[in-house]
Design an enzyme around this catalytic site. Sequence first.
Site, PDB file in Angstrom:
ATOM      1  N   HIS A 129       0.959  -1.323  -0.043  1.00 47.66           N
ATOM      2  CA  HIS A 129      -0.043   0.126  -0.022  1.00 47.66           C
ATOM      3  C   HIS A 129       0.827   1.240  -0.010  1.00 47.66           C
ATOM      4  O   HIS A 129       2.001   1.173   0.555  1.00 47.66           O
ATOM      5  CB  HIS A 129      -0.738  -0.003   1.029  1.00 47.66           C
ATOM      6  CG  HIS A 129      -1.811   1.009   1.485  1.00 47.66           C
ATOM      7  ND1 HIS A 129      -1.547   2.376   1.647  1.00 47.66           N
ATOM      8  CD2 HIS A 129      -3.084   0.983   1.164  1.00 47.66           C
ATOM      9  CE1 HIS A 129      -2.807   3.012   1.832  1.00 47.66           C
ATOM     10  NE2 HIS A 129      -3.768   2.181   1.523  1.00 47.66           N
ATOM     11  N   ASP A 206       2.908  -4.686   8.167  1.00 49.43           N
ATOM     12  CA  ASP A 206       1.728  -3.724   7.841  1.00 49.43           C
ATOM     13  C   ASP A 206       0.565  -4.810   7.855  1.00 49.43           C
ATOM     14  O   ASP A 206       0.295  -5.421   7.259  1.00 49.43           O
ATOM     15  CB  ASP A 206       1.892  -2.977   6.409  1.00 49.43           C
ATOM     16  CG  ASP A 206       0.731  -2.396   6.101  1.00 49.43           C
ATOM     17  OD1 ASP A 206      -0.572  -2.302   6.840  1.00 49.43           O
ATOM     18  OD2 ASP A 206       0.567  -1.543   5.069  1.00 49.43           O
ATOM     19  N   GLN A 209      -4.681  -5.051   6.808  1.00 49.49           N
ATOM     20  CA  GLN A 209      -5.942  -5.977   6.543  1.00 49.49           C
ATOM     21  C   GLN A 209      -5.618  -7.198   7.193  1.00 49.49           C
ATOM     22  O   GLN A 209      -6.894  -7.790   7.438  1.00 49.49           O
ATOM     23  CB  GLN A 209      -5.460  -6.237   4.974  1.00 49.49           C
ATOM     24  CG  GLN A 209      -5.497  -4.813   4.010  1.00 49.49           C
ATOM     25  CD  GLN A 209      -6.860  -4.341   4.089  1.00 49.49           C
ATOM     26  OE1 GLN A 209      -7.979  -5.042   4.405  1.00 49.49           O
ATOM     27  NE2 GLN A 209      -7.151  -3.165   3.605  1.00 49.49           N
ATOM     28  N   LYS A 232     -10.732  -0.450  10.557  1.00 50.53           N
ATOM     29  CA  LYS A 232     -10.797  -1.599   9.632  1.00 50.53           C
ATOM     30  C   LYS A 232     -11.419  -2.988  10.513  1.00 50.53           C
ATOM     31  O   LYS A 232     -11.601  -3.905  10.009  1.00 50.53           O
ATOM     32  CB  LYS A 232      -9.517  -1.944   8.884  1.00 50.53           C
ATOM     33  CG  LYS A 232      -9.115  -0.823   7.729  1.00 50.53           C
ATOM     34  CD  LYS A 232      -7.974  -1.271   6.899  1.00 50.53           C
ATOM     35  CE  LYS A 232      -7.461  -0.156   6.301  1.00 50.53           C
ATOM     36  NZ  LYS A 232      -8.096   0.238   5.170  1.00 50.53           N
ATOM     37  N   CYS A 370      -4.598   2.263  -3.585  1.00 48.00           N
ATOM     38  CA  CYS A 370      -3.491   2.801  -3.226  1.00 48.00           C
ATOM     39  C   CYS A 370      -2.227   1.741  -3.340  1.00 48.00           C
ATOM     40  O   CYS A 370      -1.404   1.894  -2.350  1.00 48.00           O
ATOM     41  CB  CYS A 370      -3.842   3.142  -1.549  1.00 48.00           C
ATOM     42  SG  CYS A 370      -4.776   4.637  -1.461  1.00 48.00           S
TER      43      CYS A 370
END
Length: 413
Positions: A129, A206, A209, A232, A370
Amino acid sequence: MLTVMKANFDVQQIRKDFPILKQEVNGRQLIYLDNAATSQKPQVVIDAINRYYKEQNANVHRGVHFLSQLATREYDDARVKVQRFINAAESHEIIFTRGTTESINLVAYSYGRKFVREGDEIIISAMEHHSNIVPWQILCEQTGAKLRVIPINDDGELLIDEFALMLNPRVKLVAVAHLSNALGTLNPVKRIIELAHSHDIPVLLDGAQAAPHLKIDVRDLDCDFYAFSGHKMCGPTGIGVLYGKSELLNMMPPFMGGGDMIASVTFEKTTYNVLPAKFEAGTPHIEGAIVLGVAIDYLNSVGLDRVAAYEHELLGYATEVIGAIPGIKIIGTAREKASVLSFTLDGIHPHDMGTILDQEGIAIRAGHHCAQPVMKRFGIPATARASFAFYNTREEIDALAEGIQKAVEVFNG
Ligand code: PLP
Protein backbone atom coordinates in the site's frame (compact mmCIF):
# COMPACT_ATOMS: atom_id res chain seq x y z
CA MET A 1 -13.08 -28.47 10.95
CA LEU A 2 -14.52 -25.85 8.64
CA THR A 3 -17.98 -27.45 8.72
CA VAL A 4 -17.99 -27.33 12.50
CA MET A 5 -16.91 -23.70 12.41
CA LYS A 6 -19.68 -22.87 9.93
CA ALA A 7 -22.27 -24.66 12.00
CA ASN A 8 -21.26 -22.50 14.96
CA PHE A 9 -21.34 -19.28 13.00
CA ASP A 10 -24.77 -17.70 12.86
CA VAL A 11 -24.20 -14.89 10.37
CA GLN A 12 -27.82 -13.71 10.50
CA GLN A 13 -27.49 -13.22 14.24
CA ILE A 14 -24.19 -11.36 13.75
CA ARG A 15 -25.76 -9.07 11.13
CA LYS A 16 -28.25 -7.84 13.73
CA ASP A 17 -25.31 -6.25 15.56
CA PHE A 18 -24.63 -3.90 12.61
CA PRO A 19 -27.47 -1.37 12.20
CA ILE A 20 -26.12 0.07 8.93
CA LEU A 21 -26.62 -3.28 7.17
CA LYS A 22 -30.40 -2.80 7.38
CA GLN A 23 -30.15 0.30 5.21
CA GLU A 24 -31.38 0.57 1.64
CA VAL A 25 -29.20 2.17 -1.04
CA ASN A 26 -30.76 3.17 -4.35
CA GLY A 27 -33.91 1.35 -3.33
CA ARG A 28 -32.03 -1.91 -2.73
CA GLN A 29 -30.88 -3.63 0.40
CA LEU A 30 -27.29 -2.47 1.06
CA ILE A 31 -24.65 -5.06 0.27
CA TYR A 32 -21.41 -3.80 1.74
CA LEU A 33 -18.35 -5.37 0.13
CA ASP A 34 -15.82 -2.60 0.74
CA ASN A 35 -14.53 -3.89 4.05
CA ALA A 36 -10.86 -3.57 3.12
CA ALA A 37 -11.40 0.20 2.95
CA THR A 38 -13.22 0.34 6.27
CA SER A 39 -15.44 -2.02 8.23
CA GLN A 40 -18.91 -1.32 9.52
CA LYS A 41 -19.47 -0.81 13.25
CA PRO A 42 -21.55 -2.91 15.63
CA GLN A 43 -24.10 -1.26 17.92
CA VAL A 44 -21.87 -1.82 21.00
CA VAL A 45 -19.19 0.33 19.38
CA ILE A 46 -21.65 3.07 18.40
CA ASP A 47 -23.06 3.03 21.94
CA ALA A 48 -19.59 3.22 23.47
CA ILE A 49 -18.80 6.42 21.55
CA ASN A 50 -21.99 7.94 22.90
CA ARG A 51 -21.30 6.71 26.44
CA TYR A 52 -17.78 8.13 26.43
CA TYR A 53 -18.99 11.68 25.72
CA LYS A 54 -22.02 11.37 27.99
CA GLU A 55 -20.28 9.88 31.01
CA GLN A 56 -16.50 9.72 30.79
CA ASN A 57 -15.11 12.68 28.85
CA ALA A 58 -12.03 14.35 30.37
CA ASN A 59 -8.38 14.67 29.46
CA VAL A 60 -6.11 11.81 30.48
CA HIS A 61 -2.96 11.64 32.64
CA ARG A 62 -3.46 15.20 33.91
CA GLY A 63 -6.24 15.55 36.40
CA VAL A 64 -6.82 14.47 39.96
CA HIS A 65 -10.57 14.79 39.50
CA PHE A 66 -12.96 11.88 39.12
CA LEU A 67 -13.60 12.16 35.38
CA SER A 68 -9.95 12.53 34.44
CA GLN A 69 -9.09 9.48 36.49
CA LEU A 70 -11.95 7.54 34.93
CA ALA A 71 -10.92 8.48 31.38
CA THR A 72 -7.29 7.67 32.20
CA ARG A 73 -8.22 4.26 33.59
CA GLU A 74 -10.36 3.44 30.54
CA TYR A 75 -7.61 4.66 28.18
CA ASP A 76 -4.97 2.57 29.93
CA ASP A 77 -7.30 -0.46 30.04
CA ALA A 78 -7.77 -0.14 26.26
CA ARG A 79 -4.02 -0.44 25.84
CA VAL A 80 -4.04 -3.67 27.82
CA LYS A 81 -6.89 -4.97 25.63
CA VAL A 82 -4.81 -4.26 22.52
CA GLN A 83 -1.77 -5.88 24.16
CA ARG A 84 -3.75 -9.07 24.81
CA PHE A 85 -5.40 -8.95 21.39
CA ILE A 86 -2.04 -9.27 19.65
CA ASN A 87 -0.28 -11.09 22.52
CA ALA A 88 2.37 -8.41 23.08
CA ALA A 89 4.65 -8.98 26.08
CA GLU A 90 4.09 -5.54 27.65
CA SER A 91 1.31 -2.94 27.44
CA HIS A 92 3.90 -0.17 26.95
CA GLU A 93 4.80 -1.80 23.63
CA ILE A 94 1.41 -0.59 22.35
CA ILE A 95 1.54 2.97 20.99
CA PHE A 96 -1.75 4.60 20.02
CA THR A 97 -1.57 6.41 16.69
CA ARG A 98 -4.09 7.70 14.15
CA GLY A 99 -3.83 4.50 12.14
CA THR A 100 -1.54 2.27 10.13
CA THR A 101 -0.27 5.20 8.08
CA GLU A 102 0.87 7.13 11.14
CA SER A 103 2.32 3.98 12.74
CA ILE A 104 4.52 3.33 9.71
CA ASN A 105 5.53 6.99 9.49
CA LEU A 106 6.46 6.92 13.17
CA VAL A 107 8.90 4.07 12.53
CA ALA A 108 10.21 5.62 9.31
CA TYR A 109 10.94 8.96 11.01
CA SER A 110 12.07 7.76 14.42
CA TYR A 111 13.87 4.48 13.68
CA GLY A 112 15.02 5.95 10.37
CA ARG A 113 16.50 9.07 11.98
CA LYS A 114 18.42 6.96 14.46
CA PHE A 115 19.59 4.01 12.39
CA VAL A 116 19.49 4.74 8.64
CA ARG A 117 22.40 6.39 6.82
CA GLU A 118 23.60 6.98 3.27
CA GLY A 119 24.22 3.70 1.45
CA ASP A 120 21.89 1.72 3.75
CA GLU A 121 18.92 -0.18 2.33
CA ILE A 122 15.25 -0.59 3.23
CA ILE A 123 13.37 -3.55 1.76
CA ILE A 124 9.66 -3.44 0.97
CA SER A 125 7.63 -5.57 -1.46
CA ALA A 126 5.99 -5.04 -4.84
CA MET A 127 2.50 -5.34 -3.36
CA GLU A 128 2.65 -2.61 -0.71
CA HIS A 129 0.00 0.00 0.00
CA HIS A 130 1.28 3.54 -0.60
CA SER A 131 1.49 4.03 3.15
CA ASN A 132 4.17 1.34 3.28
CA ILE A 133 6.06 2.81 0.31
CA VAL A 134 6.05 6.59 0.56
CA PRO A 135 7.37 6.99 4.16
CA TRP A 136 10.38 4.83 3.18
CA GLN A 137 10.92 6.80 -0.01
CA ILE A 138 10.95 10.03 1.99
CA LEU A 139 13.43 8.48 4.42
CA CYS A 140 15.62 7.33 1.54
CA GLU A 141 15.51 10.77 -0.10
CA GLN A 142 16.51 12.40 3.18
CA THR A 143 19.30 9.99 4.09
CA GLY A 144 20.65 8.74 0.78
CA ALA A 145 19.53 5.20 1.60
CA LYS A 146 18.18 2.93 -1.12
CA LEU A 147 14.70 1.41 -1.40
CA ARG A 148 14.69 -2.19 -2.63
CA VAL A 149 11.62 -4.13 -3.65
CA ILE A 150 10.87 -7.86 -3.28
CA PRO A 151 9.39 -8.99 -6.61
CA ILE A 152 6.18 -11.02 -6.97
CA ASN A 153 5.06 -13.74 -9.38
CA ASP A 154 1.97 -13.67 -11.63
CA ASP A 155 -0.19 -15.09 -8.84
CA GLY A 156 0.78 -12.18 -6.60
CA GLU A 157 3.10 -14.18 -4.31
CA LEU A 158 6.38 -12.84 -2.98
CA LEU A 159 9.52 -14.45 -4.44
CA ILE A 160 11.06 -15.53 -1.17
CA ASP A 161 14.25 -16.92 -2.72
CA GLU A 162 14.88 -13.52 -4.31
CA PHE A 163 14.20 -11.87 -0.97
CA ALA A 164 16.78 -14.10 0.73
CA LEU A 165 19.36 -12.94 -1.82
CA MET A 166 18.59 -9.28 -1.13
CA LEU A 167 19.59 -9.52 2.54
CA ASN A 168 22.97 -8.03 3.41
CA PRO A 169 24.54 -5.92 6.20
CA ARG A 170 23.42 -2.64 4.57
CA VAL A 171 19.72 -3.53 5.01
CA LYS A 172 18.39 -1.67 8.05
CA LEU A 173 14.73 -2.71 7.93
CA VAL A 174 12.28 -4.96 6.08
CA ALA A 175 8.69 -3.63 5.86
CA VAL A 176 6.01 -5.82 4.26
CA ALA A 177 2.26 -6.29 4.27
CA HIS A 178 0.94 -9.19 6.29
CA LEU A 179 -2.10 -9.33 3.97
CA SER A 180 -2.29 -7.41 0.69
CA ASN A 181 -5.24 -5.04 0.29
CA ALA A 182 -5.03 -5.11 -3.52
CA LEU A 183 -4.50 -8.86 -4.13
CA GLY A 184 -5.59 -10.59 -0.95
CA THR A 185 -2.25 -12.41 -0.70
CA LEU A 186 -1.41 -13.67 2.75
CA ASN A 187 2.35 -13.36 2.90
CA PRO A 188 4.64 -15.96 4.55
CA VAL A 189 5.63 -13.43 7.16
CA LYS A 190 7.10 -15.91 9.64
CA ARG A 191 9.56 -17.08 6.99
CA ILE A 192 10.34 -13.46 6.04
CA ILE A 193 11.03 -12.63 9.69
CA GLU A 194 13.23 -15.71 10.20
CA LEU A 195 15.29 -14.84 7.14
CA ALA A 196 15.66 -11.17 8.09
CA HIS A 197 16.50 -12.01 11.70
CA SER A 198 19.22 -14.41 10.57
CA HIS A 199 20.93 -11.20 9.34
CA ASP A 200 19.88 -9.21 12.48
CA ILE A 201 17.50 -7.08 10.44
CA PRO A 202 14.26 -5.95 12.12
CA VAL A 203 10.91 -6.45 10.38
CA LEU A 204 7.83 -4.22 10.33
CA LEU A 205 4.55 -5.83 9.33
CA ASP A 206 1.77 -3.71 7.87
CA GLY A 207 -1.15 -5.44 9.52
CA ALA A 208 -3.89 -3.07 8.32
CA GLN A 209 -5.67 -5.87 6.47
CA ALA A 210 -4.62 -8.83 8.60
CA ALA A 211 -5.65 -7.61 12.06
CA PRO A 212 -9.40 -7.61 11.26
CA HIS A 213 -9.35 -11.11 9.81
CA LEU A 214 -6.73 -13.26 11.56
CA LYS A 215 -5.63 -13.98 15.08
CA ILE A 216 -2.42 -11.97 15.46
CA ASP A 217 0.30 -13.12 17.83
CA VAL A 218 3.25 -10.75 17.63
CA ARG A 219 5.38 -12.92 19.90
CA ASP A 220 4.79 -16.02 17.83
CA LEU A 221 5.50 -14.05 14.65
CA ASP A 222 8.50 -12.46 16.37
CA CYS A 223 7.97 -9.28 14.31
CA ASP A 224 9.71 -6.14 15.57
CA PHE A 225 6.90 -3.73 14.63
CA TYR A 226 3.24 -4.35 13.78
CA ALA A 227 0.97 -1.56 12.49
CA PHE A 228 -2.82 -1.59 12.20
CA SER A 229 -5.93 0.63 12.10
CA GLY A 230 -8.99 0.56 14.35
CA HIS A 231 -11.49 1.52 11.65
CA LYS A 232 -10.86 -1.64 9.63
CA MET A 233 -11.68 -3.84 12.62
CA CYS A 234 -15.05 -2.54 13.79
CA GLY A 235 -13.55 0.41 15.69
CA PRO A 236 -13.65 4.17 15.06
CA THR A 237 -11.61 6.09 12.50
CA GLY A 238 -8.61 8.10 13.64
CA ILE A 239 -7.23 5.47 16.04
CA GLY A 240 -4.59 2.88 15.28
CA VAL A 241 -1.75 1.00 16.84
CA LEU A 242 1.96 0.63 16.52
CA TYR A 243 3.33 -2.39 18.33
CA GLY A 244 7.08 -2.34 18.79
CA LYS A 245 9.45 -4.48 20.83
CA SER A 246 10.49 -2.48 23.90
CA GLU A 247 14.22 -2.78 23.19
CA LEU A 248 13.71 -1.05 19.84
CA LEU A 249 11.16 1.53 20.98
CA ASN A 250 13.44 2.44 23.88
CA MET A 251 16.33 3.12 21.51
CA MET A 252 14.25 5.28 19.17
CA PRO A 253 13.94 9.08 19.54
CA PRO A 254 10.49 10.71 19.87
CA PHE A 255 8.51 11.19 16.68
CA MET A 256 6.64 14.31 17.80
CA GLY A 257 7.28 16.71 20.66
CA GLY A 258 4.67 18.16 23.00
CA GLY A 259 2.71 17.48 26.16
CA ASP A 260 2.76 14.09 27.87
CA MET A 261 5.87 12.83 26.05
CA ILE A 262 8.28 14.66 28.34
CA ALA A 263 9.77 13.92 31.76
CA SER A 264 10.99 17.52 32.28
CA VAL A 265 11.37 20.63 30.12
CA THR A 266 13.72 23.57 30.43
CA PHE A 267 14.83 25.89 27.63
CA GLU A 268 18.25 24.28 27.85
CA LYS A 269 17.21 20.64 27.73
CA THR A 270 14.15 18.39 27.66
CA THR A 271 14.15 14.82 28.88
CA TYR A 272 11.62 12.39 27.55
CA ASN A 273 8.97 10.27 29.18
CA VAL A 274 9.13 6.49 29.23
CA LEU A 275 7.14 4.22 26.90
CA PRO A 276 4.44 4.47 25.72
CA ALA A 277 4.07 8.20 26.52
CA LYS A 278 7.31 9.04 24.69
CA PHE A 279 5.48 8.39 21.42
CA GLU A 280 2.10 9.88 22.33
CA ALA A 281 2.64 13.64 22.29
CA GLY A 282 -0.39 15.83 22.99
CA THR A 283 -3.95 14.90 23.87
CA PRO A 284 -4.53 11.50 22.31
CA HIS A 285 -7.69 10.18 20.65
CA ILE A 286 -9.05 9.11 24.04
CA GLU A 287 -12.51 8.12 22.86
CA GLY A 288 -10.99 6.31 19.88
CA ALA A 289 -8.69 4.20 22.03
CA ILE A 290 -11.40 3.33 24.56
CA VAL A 291 -13.85 2.40 21.82
CA LEU A 292 -11.18 0.40 19.99
CA GLY A 293 -11.03 -1.61 23.21
CA VAL A 294 -14.79 -2.17 22.93
CA ALA A 295 -14.39 -3.25 19.29
CA ILE A 296 -11.73 -5.72 20.42
CA ASP A 297 -14.07 -7.09 23.10
CA TYR A 298 -16.68 -7.50 20.38
CA LEU A 299 -14.30 -9.27 17.97
CA ASN A 300 -13.14 -11.53 20.79
CA SER A 301 -16.75 -12.42 21.57
CA VAL A 302 -17.28 -13.43 17.92
CA GLY A 303 -13.89 -15.18 17.90
CA LEU A 304 -11.12 -14.37 15.41
CA ASP A 305 -10.60 -18.08 14.65
CA ARG A 306 -14.25 -18.43 13.70
CA VAL A 307 -14.09 -15.19 11.71
CA ALA A 308 -11.07 -16.48 9.76
CA ALA A 309 -12.69 -19.86 9.05
CA TYR A 310 -16.00 -18.32 7.94
CA GLU A 311 -14.33 -15.70 5.74
CA HIS A 312 -12.10 -18.35 4.20
CA GLU A 313 -15.17 -20.27 3.15
CA LEU A 314 -16.82 -17.06 1.86
CA LEU A 315 -13.77 -16.10 -0.22
CA GLY A 316 -13.64 -19.62 -1.68
CA TYR A 317 -17.29 -19.36 -2.69
CA ALA A 318 -16.82 -15.87 -4.18
CA THR A 319 -13.77 -16.97 -6.14
CA GLU A 320 -15.77 -19.85 -7.61
CA VAL A 321 -18.93 -17.87 -8.45
CA ILE A 322 -17.33 -14.65 -9.70
CA GLY A 323 -14.44 -16.50 -11.37
CA ALA A 324 -16.96 -18.49 -13.45
CA ILE A 325 -18.38 -15.35 -15.14
CA PRO A 326 -17.08 -15.21 -18.75
CA GLY A 327 -14.49 -12.45 -19.25
CA ILE A 328 -13.60 -12.13 -15.54
CA LYS A 329 -9.93 -12.17 -14.63
CA ILE A 330 -9.08 -12.50 -10.97
CA ILE A 331 -6.03 -10.44 -10.06
CA GLY A 332 -4.28 -12.13 -7.17
CA THR A 333 -4.45 -15.92 -7.26
CA ALA A 334 -2.02 -16.76 -4.48
CA ARG A 335 -2.38 -20.10 -2.73
CA GLU A 336 -2.77 -18.32 0.62
CA LYS A 337 -5.37 -15.56 0.48
CA ALA A 338 -7.88 -13.86 2.72
CA SER A 339 -10.96 -11.64 2.39
CA VAL A 340 -10.13 -9.79 -0.87
CA LEU A 341 -11.28 -10.56 -4.42
CA SER A 342 -9.83 -8.21 -7.04
CA PHE A 343 -10.89 -8.61 -10.65
CA THR A 344 -11.11 -7.07 -14.08
CA LEU A 345 -13.67 -7.77 -16.78
CA ASP A 346 -13.09 -7.54 -20.50
CA GLY A 347 -14.55 -4.36 -22.00
CA ILE A 348 -15.70 -2.76 -18.72
CA HIS A 349 -13.65 -0.26 -16.75
CA PRO A 350 -13.67 -1.03 -13.00
CA HIS A 351 -15.15 2.42 -12.29
CA ASP A 352 -18.11 1.68 -14.56
CA MET A 353 -18.49 -1.67 -12.84
CA GLY A 354 -18.50 0.08 -9.46
CA THR A 355 -21.14 2.57 -10.63
CA ILE A 356 -23.47 -0.10 -12.00
CA LEU A 357 -23.13 -2.20 -8.86
CA ASP A 358 -23.88 0.89 -6.77
CA GLN A 359 -27.20 1.18 -8.60
CA GLU A 360 -27.92 -2.30 -7.24
CA GLY A 361 -27.04 -1.21 -3.70
CA ILE A 362 -23.72 -3.07 -3.83
CA ALA A 363 -20.66 -1.25 -2.48
CA ILE A 364 -17.37 -2.42 -3.93
CA ARG A 365 -14.19 -0.47 -4.60
CA ALA A 366 -12.81 0.40 -8.02
CA GLY A 367 -9.37 1.87 -8.57
CA HIS A 368 -5.74 1.25 -7.77
CA HIS A 369 -6.45 0.69 -4.04
CA CYS A 370 -3.52 2.94 -3.06
CA ALA A 371 -1.20 0.35 -4.57
CA GLN A 372 -0.26 1.79 -7.96
CA PRO A 373 3.00 -0.19 -8.30
CA VAL A 374 1.19 -3.53 -8.01
CA MET A 375 -1.32 -2.43 -10.67
CA LYS A 376 1.64 -1.59 -12.90
CA ARG A 377 3.12 -5.04 -12.19
CA PHE A 378 -0.06 -6.60 -13.59
CA GLY A 379 -0.21 -4.11 -16.49
CA ILE A 380 -3.60 -2.67 -15.49
CA PRO A 381 -4.68 0.77 -14.26
CA ALA A 382 -7.25 -0.50 -11.77
CA THR A 383 -9.33 -3.42 -10.54
CA ALA A 384 -12.79 -3.87 -9.09
CA ARG A 385 -12.41 -5.18 -5.55
CA ALA A 386 -14.93 -6.97 -3.38
CA SER A 387 -13.65 -7.38 0.16
CA PHE A 388 -15.45 -9.43 2.76
CA ALA A 389 -16.16 -9.35 6.46
CA PHE A 390 -17.69 -11.93 8.78
CA TYR A 391 -21.13 -10.28 8.42
CA ASN A 392 -21.26 -10.91 4.66
CA THR A 393 -23.20 -13.83 3.24
CA ARG A 394 -23.23 -16.21 0.27
CA GLU A 395 -26.49 -14.57 -0.86
CA GLU A 396 -24.65 -11.23 -1.10
CA ILE A 397 -22.04 -12.88 -3.28
CA ASP A 398 -24.80 -14.27 -5.51
CA ALA A 399 -26.19 -10.73 -5.77
CA LEU A 400 -22.72 -9.45 -6.69
CA ALA A 401 -22.52 -12.05 -9.47
CA GLU A 402 -25.94 -10.96 -10.77
CA GLY A 403 -24.86 -7.30 -10.64
CA ILE A 404 -21.73 -8.12 -12.63
CA GLN A 405 -23.87 -9.95 -15.23
CA LYS A 406 -26.02 -6.82 -15.49
CA ALA A 407 -22.93 -4.71 -16.13
CA VAL A 408 -21.93 -7.15 -18.86
CA GLU A 409 -25.35 -6.76 -20.51
CA VAL A 410 -25.15 -2.95 -20.32
CA PHE A 411 -21.63 -2.65 -21.71
CA ASN A 412 -21.04 -5.72 -23.83
CA GLY A 413 -24.63 -6.21 -25.01
N1 PLP B 1 -1.79 -0.72 4.58
C1 PLP B 1 -2.72 -1.47 3.97
C2 PLP B 1 -2.38 -2.84 3.48
C3 PLP B 1 -4.01 -0.94 3.81
O1 PLP B 1 -4.95 -1.67 3.19
C4 PLP B 1 -4.30 0.36 4.29
C5 PLP B 1 -5.62 0.96 4.06
O2 PLP B 1 -6.37 0.56 3.22
C6 PLP B 1 -3.28 1.07 4.93
C7 PLP B 1 -2.04 0.49 5.06
C8 PLP B 1 -3.51 2.44 5.47
O3 PLP B 1 -4.42 2.40 6.52
P1 PLP B 1 -4.98 3.75 7.15
O4 PLP B 1 -5.53 4.55 6.01
O5 PLP B 1 -6.05 3.28 8.09
O6 PLP B 1 -3.85 4.41 7.84
